[in-house]
Every structure is written in C-alpha cells, then in structure tokens.
Design a protein around this motif. Sequence first.
Motif, PDB file in Angstrom:
ATOM      1  N   LYS A 103       0.336  26.612  -1.497  1.00 49.92           N
ATOM      2  CA  LYS A 103       0.700  25.675  -0.424  1.00 49.92           C
ATOM      3  C   LYS A 103       1.922  26.193   0.344  1.00 49.92           C
ATOM      4  N   GLU A 186       7.720  17.722   1.317  1.00 49.81           N
ATOM      5  CA  GLU A 186       7.494  17.571   2.756  1.00 49.81           C
ATOM      6  C   GLU A 186       7.434  16.116   3.168  1.00 49.81           C
ATOM      7  N   GLU A 187       7.590  15.921   4.451  1.00 47.02           N
ATOM      8  CA  GLU A 187       7.556  14.596   5.072  1.00 47.02           C
ATOM      9  C   GLU A 187       6.185  13.953   4.859  1.00 47.02           C
ATOM     10  N   LEU A 189       3.133  11.858   6.106  1.00 48.84           N
ATOM     11  CA  LEU A 189       2.549  11.506   7.405  1.00 48.84           C
ATOM     12  C   LEU A 189       1.716  10.242   7.271  1.00 48.84           C
ATOM     13  N   GLU A 193      -7.125  10.097   7.758  1.00 49.43           N
ATOM     14  CA  GLU A 193      -7.414  11.486   7.400  1.00 49.43           C
ATOM     15  C   GLU A 193      -8.785  11.892   7.904  1.00 49.43           C
ATOM     16  N   LYS A 215     -10.554   9.632  -1.374  1.00 47.65           N
ATOM     17  CA  LYS A 215     -10.013  10.345  -2.535  1.00 47.65           C
ATOM     18  C   LYS A 215      -9.677   9.457  -3.734  1.00 47.65           C
ATOM     19  N   GLU A 284      -3.487  20.113   4.845  1.00 46.44           N
ATOM     20  CA  GLU A 284      -3.780  21.174   3.874  1.00 46.44           C
ATOM     21  C   GLU A 284      -4.935  22.010   4.376  1.00 46.44           C
TER      22      GLU A 284
HETATM   23  P1  AMP Z   1      -4.851  18.171  -2.116  1.00 45.67           P
HETATM   24  O1  AMP Z   1      -6.311  18.150  -1.676  1.00 45.67           O
HETATM   25  O2  AMP Z   1      -4.714  18.105  -3.585  1.00 45.67           O
HETATM   26  O3  AMP Z   1      -4.031  19.226  -1.448  1.00 45.67           O
HETATM   27  O4  AMP Z   1      -4.251  16.763  -1.634  1.00 45.67           O
HETATM   28  C1  AMP Z   1      -4.190  16.477  -0.347  1.00 45.67           C
HETATM   29  C2  AMP Z   1      -4.071  14.999  -0.171  1.00 45.67           C
HETATM   30  O5  AMP Z   1      -2.726  14.578  -0.312  1.00 45.67           O
HETATM   31  C3  AMP Z   1      -4.474  14.670   1.226  1.00 45.67           C
HETATM   32  O6  AMP Z   1      -5.835  14.369   1.301  1.00 45.67           O
HETATM   33  C4  AMP Z   1      -3.582  13.482   1.555  1.00 45.67           C
HETATM   34  O7  AMP Z   1      -4.185  12.292   1.115  1.00 45.67           O
HETATM   35  C5  AMP Z   1      -2.348  13.716   0.748  1.00 45.67           C
HETATM   36  N1  AMP Z   1      -1.278  14.377   1.540  1.00 45.67           N
HETATM   37  C6  AMP Z   1      -0.994  15.693   1.564  1.00 45.67           C
HETATM   38  N2  AMP Z   1       0.045  15.951   2.382  1.00 45.67           N
HETATM   39  C7  AMP Z   1       0.448  14.781   2.890  1.00 45.67           C
HETATM   40  C8  AMP Z   1       1.482  14.380   3.804  1.00 45.67           C
HETATM   41  N3  AMP Z   1       2.332  15.255   4.326  1.00 45.67           N
HETATM   42  N4  AMP Z   1       1.574  13.070   4.109  1.00 45.67           N
HETATM   43  C9  AMP Z   1       0.733  12.169   3.571  1.00 45.67           C
HETATM   44  N5  AMP Z   1      -0.258  12.479   2.708  1.00 45.67           N
HETATM   45  C10 AMP Z   1      -0.402  13.765   2.355  1.00 45.67           C
END
Ligand code: AMP
Length: 429
Positions: A103, A186-187, A189, A193, A215, A284
């Motif tokens: 990441k 990180e911040e 958001l 999605e 999810k 991501e």
């Molecule tokens: P992963 O697939 O394990 O990388 O998890 C990603 C999930 O985490 C995303 O689908 C979002 O629901 C949540 N997520 C990741 N980054 C953020 C962010 N900066 N702000 C809010 N939710 C996030």
Amino acid sequence: MRILVLGGGGREHALVWKLKQSPRVEKIWCAPGNGGIAADAECMAIDAGDVAAVVALAEKIQPDLTVVGPELPLVNGLTDAFRHQNWAVVGPSQKAAQLEGSKVFSKELLQRHRIPTARMYGAFDSPQEVYKALNSVKFPVVIKADGLCAGKGVFLAPDFAAAKDFVERAMEKNELGPGGNRILLEEALEGEELSFIILTDGKRYAPLVPTRDHKRVFDGNQGPNTGGMGAYSTDELLPERLRETVRSAIVEPTLQGLAADGIPYQGFLYIGLMLTKSGPKVLEFNCRLGDPEAQAILARIDFDLAEVLSDVGAGRLAPPKLCWKTDASACVVLTSGGYPGRFEAGKKIDGLTAAERITGVKVLHAGTKLAGSSVVTSGGRVLGVTAAAASLKAALASAYEAASKIHFEGMHYRKDIGAHATGLRAAGD
Ligand code: AMP
Ligand code: GLY
C-alpha cells in the motif's frame, strides 16, 4: 484454444463459465478449482500461489493462454516466470503487482503522479512511531497494513484507543503476519464506494462495467469486513460525466505514471474509488478482478472472453470488442455461519439445481468441493448466486429467489445487496 485458469473461488468460476461459452475454447484447466468449477473445467490439485508448481503444470499441459485470478501468484512473480518462457499469460508482473502487494508503493505512485487519493499522514516501521503520529491526526483515521493481509489489513479507527489496539495487534503481536510490519496512516474519506476495473495490454485499455461490493458481513453495513458479501452492476452506478472524470483524472494518469516509472501494466487493474463531494478518489488498487465484482461483471459481457483475453496476452487489445449488455446484474454471496471468523466446513449443500432453473441465474461456486455425489462447503464464502436481468431490481429479485432455494447448515447471506441503489431509484433520486 486450451486455457489454464489459476485460482479456486467465485471469480475463477465466473471466468471459467464465460471462457467455456466461447466457440474457440477446446479445453479449460483450473488450478485448484472447486466443486462447481469441476463441472466446467478439469481441476488440477495445485496451489495457484506456488509459482514452481504452476510452471511445472504448464510445462506438462502446454496451455495456449493462462489467466491468473487471485493476487498471490502475481505478487509471487508467476507472470514473470511465464513471460520468461514466452508463454501467453494475463496478469501484471511482480513489480506491477506491488500496486496491491504494498500500500505504501501504491500511495507513493498516486502522490508522485498527482492522482486524487486520501491524504497520507505517513508510513511507519515501528509501533512507537505510529503512536507518536496518532497524536497529530484527525479521527476517524484509516490505518493500513502495507502488505497482503487477506482482507484484514485496513481499519477505520474512530479514536486513539481503537487505533492503538489495532496497531498493537498488527505490529507488536504480529496478528496480521509479515504484511502488518509496516503501517500507513491516512485521512478517512466519506462517500459511496465504487469498483472500477479495467483491462489493459500495457498500451490500450478498456473499462469494464462499474460494480459495487458490500464488504461488511451483516445488513446495513454492520459487523466485520469480509472479502465481499455481494455485488451489483448497472451503468447507472457511474453517470457518463463522472465516468469521464474517472478516466481522465485517475485511470489514464495511473497507466501513464506506471509506464513513465518503467513498470508497464498488463492484465486487470482494480481501482477502488470513493465518490467524495470533491470528486472521485482512489482508495486502493488491486492487481486483479474483484471477487464478487467479477461475477457481476462477467454476467453482463456480450463479447468473446477467450478472444479478448487472448488479445491481451498477445499485446493487441482492441477496446471496441468489449461490448456489454445494457441490463443489470447482481451477485449474492452465501457464506458459512461464523465467517469471516471461525466456521465449520463439510456441510452438504441442497437446492443448487432448483436455484439454477430460475431465468438468468447462474450459481457460481467459491468454497465448495465434491464429496461423492454431493457438493459440500469447504470455505467461508461458499456460493455466489448471480443473476442478470433487464433492471437491477429484477436481477436482485432473481438472485434472491435463487438463494432462497439453496440450503446448508449455518448458511448466511445479506438481504440488502443493492437495496440502497434500488431504494434511491424508487424514491426518484
Ligand atoms: P482493502 O480491500 O483491504 O484494501 O480495504 C479497502 C477498504 O477499506 C475499502 O473498500 C474501504 O471500505 C476502506 N478504506 C480504505 N481506505 C479508506 C479511506 N481513506 N477512507 C475510508 N475508507 C477507506
Ligand atoms: N471484493 C473486493 C476485492 O476483491 O478485493
């Protein structure tokens, strides 16, 4: 064509299902496959993440094309080994797969090429550094383990105590494995999605239809995160104007940035987006198709998947070939009771034939295996009941009707996949 598909989940069953519909395809192998894939392909009992074992298999069976489903073989360098032998394969190199494997790598790429994403507070190699940094962040804060953590590496921490607890478990107790040795803050958001997945040969790219995953394990987005409890696809998820912004502000700078950095990307690229008030931002990257997004996407294809993937393998993708049905699709995931925590396997599954009799429905297998003449559960996510129909409402109705025909002890599924979208539409929004 003789094709080898790597992986054994619902995404790979969807790939096999659509590849098999191509008149060009003579034979499909799947390693390792599952109880449902066994009806459509020859399953080979090989761990897809074991590069040496897959190379030995390919030497023996000589496929014309290999399609990689999950991230692990990619992160382990499988496509590099295949390209070294001049074997056609769909999937990014080990270096490019770092977009998912690290990441920090993907965040640095986003920042370097000024692609909209959440603000990063920093990346840290020791828990003490994280605790210190936590004193000057705004809560809620997003904490991410740098490496692969089987979907457990991201935590939205509401306050300092919860953040400290997660960091302790990741960095001091090593509960996430080596993926948790480095932490990024990180911040957080806010917004809806969206999964925006593209297919690229390194020069040209074609977007797939947009999807939304669910999810959390329980209705109303409650409970822990899972690999994905269901997905749907309709063009209404991404209006034309927003689609253009995503392409020009995110997809194209990403592909150009990778090329400029000397990391050409070939294969599926999954861009997880947050549609915020100030525009779409990258949450991501994944170096593969999503699961269960793939099930919803592939249910809508109106092109020859074998032909298009073979074009990608040969570096001559023709984006206009990717035609889509204008309808909608939905995939409802049926899980073992207790998933994503501990669950029991080996439960007999009934009702599969009755479910598939419903128009537009295909039951895609994930954690299943054959036991004599029965199909039994063998994983957390067991089945993805997938339906395509003229509208999202109709696709959801068919998927849920089919799900209601299926039974196994402890079976769980969310009852609100797509409910938010159809609710909004019913309200005229
Ligand atoms: P992963 O697939 O394990 O990388 O998890 C990603 C999930 O985490 C995303 O689908 C979002 O629901 C949540 N997520 C990741 N980054 C953020 C962010 N900066 N702000 C809010 N939710 C996030
Ligand atoms: N469904 C989310 C993923 O495949 O990562």
